[in-house]
Design an enzyme around this catalytic site. Structure first.
Site, mmCIF file in Angstrom:
data_model
loop_
_atom_site.group_PDB
_atom_site.id
_atom_site.type_symbol
_atom_site.label_atom_id
_atom_site.label_comp_id
_atom_site.label_asym_id
_atom_site.label_seq_id
_atom_site.Cartn_x
_atom_site.Cartn_y
_atom_site.Cartn_z
ATOM 1 N N ASP A 135 2.731 0.778 -4.982
ATOM 2 C CA ASP A 135 2.543 0.903 -3.536
ATOM 3 C C ASP A 135 3.721 0.351 -2.740
ATOM 4 O O ASP A 135 4.815 0.861 -2.856
ATOM 5 C CB ASP A 135 1.217 0.279 -3.113
ATOM 6 C CG ASP A 135 0.814 0.703 -1.705
ATOM 7 O OD1 ASP A 135 1.255 1.787 -1.280
ATOM 8 O OD2 ASP A 135 0.092 -0.027 -1.022
ATOM 9 N N HIS A 185 1.560 8.576 2.138
ATOM 10 C CA HIS A 185 1.913 8.523 3.566
ATOM 11 C C HIS A 185 3.312 9.044 3.930
ATOM 12 O O HIS A 185 4.197 8.271 4.321
ATOM 13 C CB HIS A 185 1.756 7.113 4.104
ATOM 14 C CG HIS A 185 2.293 5.997 3.253
ATOM 15 N ND1 HIS A 185 3.497 6.046 2.619
ATOM 16 C CD2 HIS A 185 1.769 4.798 2.942
ATOM 17 C CE1 HIS A 185 3.698 4.928 1.963
ATOM 18 N NE2 HIS A 185 2.660 4.155 2.127
ATOM 19 N N HIS A 239 4.731 5.014 -3.022
ATOM 20 C CA HIS A 239 5.222 4.742 -1.667
ATOM 21 C C HIS A 239 6.743 4.856 -1.807
ATOM 22 O O HIS A 239 7.345 4.104 -2.562
ATOM 23 C CB HIS A 239 4.769 3.327 -1.286
ATOM 24 C CG HIS A 239 5.489 2.695 -0.128
ATOM 25 N ND1 HIS A 239 4.825 2.195 0.968
ATOM 26 C CD2 HIS A 239 6.800 2.436 0.093
ATOM 27 C CE1 HIS A 239 5.706 1.675 1.813
ATOM 28 N NE2 HIS A 239 6.906 1.803 1.316
ATOM 29 N N HIS A 281 -6.513 -0.645 1.205
ATOM 30 C CA HIS A 281 -6.255 -2.024 0.747
ATOM 31 C C HIS A 281 -7.501 -2.859 0.989
ATOM 32 O O HIS A 281 -7.884 -3.068 2.141
ATOM 33 C CB HIS A 281 -5.055 -2.615 1.492
ATOM 34 C CG HIS A 281 -3.778 -1.852 1.235
ATOM 35 N ND1 HIS A 281 -2.955 -2.147 0.181
ATOM 36 C CD2 HIS A 281 -3.222 -0.795 1.874
ATOM 37 C CE1 HIS A 281 -1.920 -1.306 0.186
ATOM 38 N NE2 HIS A 281 -2.062 -0.476 1.203
ATOM 39 N N LEU A 282 -8.127 -3.294 -0.094
ATOM 40 C CA LEU A 282 -9.356 -4.085 0.044
ATOM 41 C C LEU A 282 -9.081 -5.580 -0.088
ATOM 42 O O LEU A 282 -9.969 -6.389 0.100
ATOM 43 C CB LEU A 282 -10.402 -3.629 -0.978
ATOM 44 C CG LEU A 282 -10.952 -2.214 -0.726
ATOM 45 C CD1 LEU A 282 -11.944 -1.825 -1.809
ATOM 46 C CD2 LEU A 282 -11.608 -2.121 0.646
ATOM 47 N N PHE A 293 3.319 -5.739 7.864
ATOM 48 C CA PHE A 293 3.156 -4.297 8.067
ATOM 49 C C PHE A 293 1.687 -3.916 7.878
ATOM 50 O O PHE A 293 1.006 -4.483 7.030
ATOM 51 C CB PHE A 293 3.966 -3.535 7.012
ATOM 52 C CG PHE A 293 5.455 -3.600 7.191
ATOM 53 C CD1 PHE A 293 6.076 -2.837 8.164
ATOM 54 C CD2 PHE A 293 6.239 -4.404 6.376
ATOM 55 C CE1 PHE A 293 7.464 -2.870 8.317
ATOM 56 C CE2 PHE A 293 7.614 -4.451 6.521
ATOM 57 C CZ PHE A 293 8.238 -3.675 7.493
ATOM 58 N N ASP A 312 -4.313 4.557 4.471
ATOM 59 C CA ASP A 312 -3.512 3.347 4.234
ATOM 60 C C ASP A 312 -4.118 2.169 5.006
ATOM 61 O O ASP A 312 -3.400 1.363 5.617
ATOM 62 C CB ASP A 312 -2.041 3.562 4.622
ATOM 63 C CG ASP A 312 -1.143 2.423 4.140
ATOM 64 O OD1 ASP A 312 -1.628 1.552 3.387
ATOM 65 O OD2 ASP A 312 0.039 2.405 4.515
#
Lengths: 298, 428
Positions: free
Chosen positions: B153, B233, B180, B63-64, B324, B306
Site C-alpha cells: 500500500d 486509487h 499504490h 484501513h481498519l 495523509f 481508501d
C-alpha cells in the site's frame, strides 16, 4: 477576526500612510496587555522589530521559542495557541518552518494571528516593509493609485523556497509593478505564479529593471542537490555592479537580510549608492507596529 | 428473521438484472426474486417503492487500523462505518502496527473481525516483510491463512527487482498484487499535488510523475511475470492513459478510483485544510476530468474509498505535518451519486452498482456482489435520489477527517443486510 496571514490581508494604501505618519513623529495610541511572539525558527530582524513594536504600542511582548516553552515537551501548535488564548494574550505573532502554520494557528485562536513567516509560503510584514521602502524612496506617490505602474522589479535568488518573494509578488503587482522572478531552473517555483514573469536568465530579469531584490541563498540547497556549487551560483546569479549595467540607470537594490556577502550580492552593491538595504531595516519596527495596530483595532 | 423487500428496483449486475420485483430473504440467503408479491405472513415486509435493492457494496481498499492504531479506528467502528455506507464486504490494508505480514496476524484479524463486526472483512497481506520493500513474504502461508491479495500500500516497493520477484511468487500462488504507485524519490517531502496551487501555497509538491513512473514499471513487470495486478486509487490523467495502453496489450491489469479524486481538485488544499491531504493527492481539473472519463469509458474498473481514519489531533497539525488520508466509507455512495449527477448521469443504475459491488468483488475473487438465488443475503437498500448533508459528527467511524463536511450528497443507504440479518437501518 482580522488575522494577517497573507499579503492579501493587508490594506496597502492606508497602511503605507499610517507608517509614514509614525515615521514622521505621530505617536501611536497606547494599548495594554500581552502579545505573544511564537517563534519556531530563529530570527533577528523580524523578532526584534516585533518585540520593539509591542513596546512602542504599550504591550508586553511574550517571546516563546521551542527551547524555552512546552513545545520542547511535545505540545502541539494547536494546543500552544489554545493555551496562549486562555492566558489572555491580545494577539499572536507566529514564525514557523511549515507553510500554512499561521493558517493552522488561526483555526484554534480566539485572538488575531500575525504571520511572521511560514515556511516557503509568505512573509507579509517583510513585503510591506519592502514596498514602504520603495514608496518613500520614490517620494510618496499617491498610494491609492497604481503607483508602481511601469516599474520593473526583479526578484533574484532561491525563489522556490522564498516566502519573501511570494508576499512581495502580491503587494508589488497590486501597486502596478511588473514583477520578474529569477532563479536557477531548479529553484524557480514548480509552476509559474499568476501575474508575474519567471525566468532563469539573469540578463532578462535585470534588463531595464528599476528595482532588484536579492534573496538569501541557503547553503543547504547545495547539499540537497538543487545546485552544483556555490561558485556556479555566484558566477550566474550574483548581483554585481557589472551585471547591473543592463538595468535602469536609477536602479535600486534591496535585500531582506540576512545578507551573505559575496554570495547573492557583492559588497560594492550591498554598500553602494544604489542600496536601500539599511532603509529596509530602519522601517522594520514601524511597519510591525502598524501591522499589530491594524490587527488589534479591527 | 426472514424478509420481503417489496416492490424495489432490483439491480444485480452479476446477472444483468434490472427490474421492479420482490426479493425474499430466507435463512440468511437470497430465496427468490419474483414479480408476484409473496403472501407469506412470516416474512417481515419492507416497502422499497422507489428504492434500489442491490447486492451489498464492496470496498477493496479500507484501513481498519488494527492491530496497533485503535485510537484511529477499530474493526468494530470501521465495520459499523462500512455497513452504514452500504458496504457488506471490505478488504483491510496491511499497514498496521505491526504490519499484516505473517499468517498468524492475518488469521487473527480475520477471526477477530468475525466476532467484532457483522461486516465481512477480508485481509490484504503485506507484499514484503515489515513492508520494508526488501524481503518477500511467505505468500503460500499467507494465502492459506486467508489473505486474498498482497500489497505494501502506502509504502510501495521501490526496488524494481524486489517487485519483480514478488510478482513472480504471487502469480504462482494465485495472489493478486495490489499496488499504490508512487516513486518515493520523486515525491519525498511532498504534501500535495505539485502544480500552481502548491507553488502558491509554498508547499512541497508530489508530481504526477511519481505515480505514472510506477504505474508503468508495475504494469511492465506484471506483463513480464504474468501476475495479476490491481492498481489502487488512480489520480492522474497520464495514469489513465497508461492503463488504457497496457490493457490493450492484454496485461492482467485492473484499477480503481476514489470518490474524492472524482469530485475534488488540488484547489481544495487552499487555506491549508488538512482534510484535503491524502496520498495520492488531489490533482488538477484535467486529471479529474480524465478520471471521470476513464470511469465512464470502463478503463477504470471499480470504485474504492481508501478509507483512512485519523484522530482529530493528528489532522490538527500543520499541513506538512498532518498524516495523509480521509475517511470515505460513509460518504462513498452519496459522493458517486453527486458525481454522476454533475456529469449528466453517464452511469446507469446497474453500472453504478457494478462499479461499487460486483466489479471490485470480481477483481479480488470475493464471493460477493451478487443477488443469485442461494447466495448469502448481503443486500443493500438504497435511495438513489435522497439528498443529505454530510455531518461527520454522526459518523460511525472514529475518523472525522473528511473534506465533504457540509456537502450535499445524492444517494443514501436505507438498509444493509449481511447474511440475511438487518445490520443497519437509516431509521435508527
Amino acid at each position: 477576526m482580522p488575522h494577517l496571514l497573507s499579503a492579501h490581508d493587508l490594506p496597502l494604501a492606508p497602511m503605507l500612510e499610517r507608517i509614514r505618519q509614525y515615521r514622521e513623529g505621530t505617536t501611536p495610541r497606547q494599548g495594554r496587555g500581552t502579545i505573544a511572539l511564537l517563534f519556531y525558527e530563529p530570527s533577528t530582524r523580524t523578532r526584534g522589530a516585533f518585540e520593539q513594536a509591542c513596546v512602542m504600542l504599550g504591550y508586553h511582548p511574550l517571546v516563546l521559542t521551542p527551547s524555552i516553552s512546552s513545545i520542547v515537551k511535545g505540545e502541539s501548535l494547536a494546543d500552544t495557541v489554545r493555551t496562549l488564548c486562555a492566558q489572555g494574550v491580545r494577539a499572536i505573532v507566529i514564525r514557523h518552518p511549515h507553510a500554512g502554520a499561521a493558517h493552522t494557528a488561526s483555526r484554534f485562536s480566539t485572538v488575531p494571528i500575525l504571520n511572521a513567516g511560514d515556511g516557503a509560503h509568505e512573509h507579509p510584514t517583510q513585503a510591506l516593509l519592502d514596498i514602504y521602502t520603495l514608496w518613500s524612496h520614490r517620494g510618496y506617490p499617491n498610494p491609492h493609485t497604481r503607483w508602481l505602474e511601469g516599474v520593473k522589479v526583479a526578484i533574484v535568488g532561491d525563489v522556490k523556497h522564498s516566502r519573501v518573494a511570494r508576499s512581495n509578488a502580491i503587494l508589488l503587482t497590486q501597486a502596478g509593478a511588473e514583477v520578474w522572478l529569477c532563479a536557477p531552473p531548479t529553484l524557480l517555483p514548480d509552476a509559474p505564479l499568476p501575474g508575474v514573469q519567471q525566468t532563469h536568465s539573469i540578463e532578462q530579469a535585470l534588463q531595464n529593471a528599476h528595482v532588484v531584490m536579492a534573496l538569501r541563498l541557503q547553503t543547504e540547497r547545495m547539499e540537497s542537490g538543487f545546485l552544483p556549487s556555490l561558485n556556479a551560483y555566484r558566477r550566474d546569479y550574483q548581483i554585481t555592479e557589472a551585471r547591473l549595467q543592463v538595468a535602469h540607470p536609477d536602479c535600486v537594490v534591496m535585500h531582506p537580510g540576512p545578507i551573505q556577502r559575496g554570495v547573492e550580492i557583492e559588497d560594492a552593491v550591498a554598500d553602494g549608492s544604489r542600496s536601500l538595504i539599511l532603509t529596509q531595516v530602519q522601517v522594520g519596527l514601524t511597519v510591525r507596529a502598524v501591522c499589530l495596530e491594524y490587527a488589534l483595532e479591527n | 428473521m426472514d424478509y420481503l423487500l417489496a416492490n424495489g428496483r432490483v439491480l444485480d449486475p452479476s446477472q444483468n438484472r434490472d427490474e421492479v420485483a420482490h426479493l425474499v430473504i430466507r435463512g440468511g440467503r437470497i430465496a427468490e426474486i419474483t414479480p408476484i408479491l409473496p403472501s407469506d405472513p412470516s416474512l417481515k415486509r419492507i416497502d422499497c417503492d422507489g428504492l434500489w435493492v442491490a447486492p451489498g457494496l464492496v470496498d477493496i481498499h479500507v484501513h481498519l487500523r488494527e492491530p496497533g492504531q485503535s485510537y484511529k479506528e477499530t474493526l468494530q467502528t470501521g465495520g459499523a462505518a462500512a455497513l452504514a455506507g452500504g458496504f457488506t464486504t471490505i478488504c483491510c490494508m496491511p499497514n498496521t502496527e505491526p504490519p499484516l505480514d505473517s499468517p498468524t496476524l492475518v488469521r487473527e484479524i480475520r477471526q477477530r473481525a468475525e466476532r467484532e463486526t457483522p461486516c465481512r472483512v477480508y485481509v490484504v497481506a503485506a507484499l514484503t516483510q515489515g513492508m520494508a520493500g526488501e524481503q518477500l513474504c511467505d505468500y503460500h502461508a499467507l494465502k492459506q491463512a486467508g489473505a486474498i491479495a498482497c500489497s505494501d500500500d502506502a509504502f510501495p516497493v521501490q526496488n524494481a527487482e524486489v517487485m519483480r520477484r514478488a510478482m513472480l511468487a504471487c502469480a504462482a500462488y494465485g495472489l493478486p498484487v495490489v499496488t499504490h504507485c508512487e516513486d518515493k524519490s520523486l515525491s519525498a517531502g511532498g504534501s500535495m499535488h505539485r502544480g500552481v496551487v502548491s507553488s502558491l501555497l509554498g508547499l512541497q509538491g508530489i508530481p504526477a510523475s511519481s505515480e505514472t513512473v510506477q504505474i508503468a514499471r508495475n504494469a511492465l513487470l506484471a506483463w513480464e511475470t504474468g501476475c495479476q495486478l490491481h492498481l489502487q486509487h488512480l489520480s492522474t490523467a497520464v495514469g489513465v492513459a497508461l492503463v488504457r495502453f497496457f490493457k490493450a496489450q492484454g496485461v492482467r491489469l485492473t484499477c480503481e478510483v476514489c470518490p474524492h479524486h472524482l469530485l475534488l481538485t488540488d484547489s481544495a488544499c487552499e487555506g491549508y485544510d488538512t482534510n484535503a491531504k491524502m496520498n495520492p493527492p488531489l490533482r488538477t481539473e484535467s486529471d479529474r476530468r480524465a478520471l471521470s472519463e476513464g470511469l465512464i469509458e470502463g478503463v477504470i474498473d471499480c470504485i474504492a474509498t481508501d478509507h483512512a481514519p485519523h484522530a482529530p489531533f493528528e489532522k490538527e497539525r500543520t499541513f506538512p505535518d498532518a498524516p495523509f488520508g480521509i475517511v470515505g466509507l460513509e460518504t462513498a455512495f452519496g459522493c458517486i451519486g453527486l458525481w454522476n449527477h454533475q456529469q449528466g448521469t453517464p452511469l446507469s443504475p446497474l453500472e453504478w452498482i457494478r462499479l461499487m459491488s460486483t466489479a471490485p468483488a470480481q477483481i479480488l475473487n470475493l464471493t460477493a456482489g451478487t443477488l443469485q438465488v442461494g447466495a448469502p443475503a448481503d443486500v443493500v437498500v438504497l435511495d438513489p435520489h435522497a439528498r443529505w448533508i454530510v455531518n461527520p459528527d454522526e459518523f460511525r467511524s472514529k475518523g472525522r477527517n473528511t473534506p465533504f463536511r457540509g456537502w450535499e450528497l445524492i444517494g443514501k443507504v436505507r438498509y444493509t443486510f449481511v447474511g440475511g440479518e438487518c445490520v443497519y437501518s437509516a431509521a435508527g
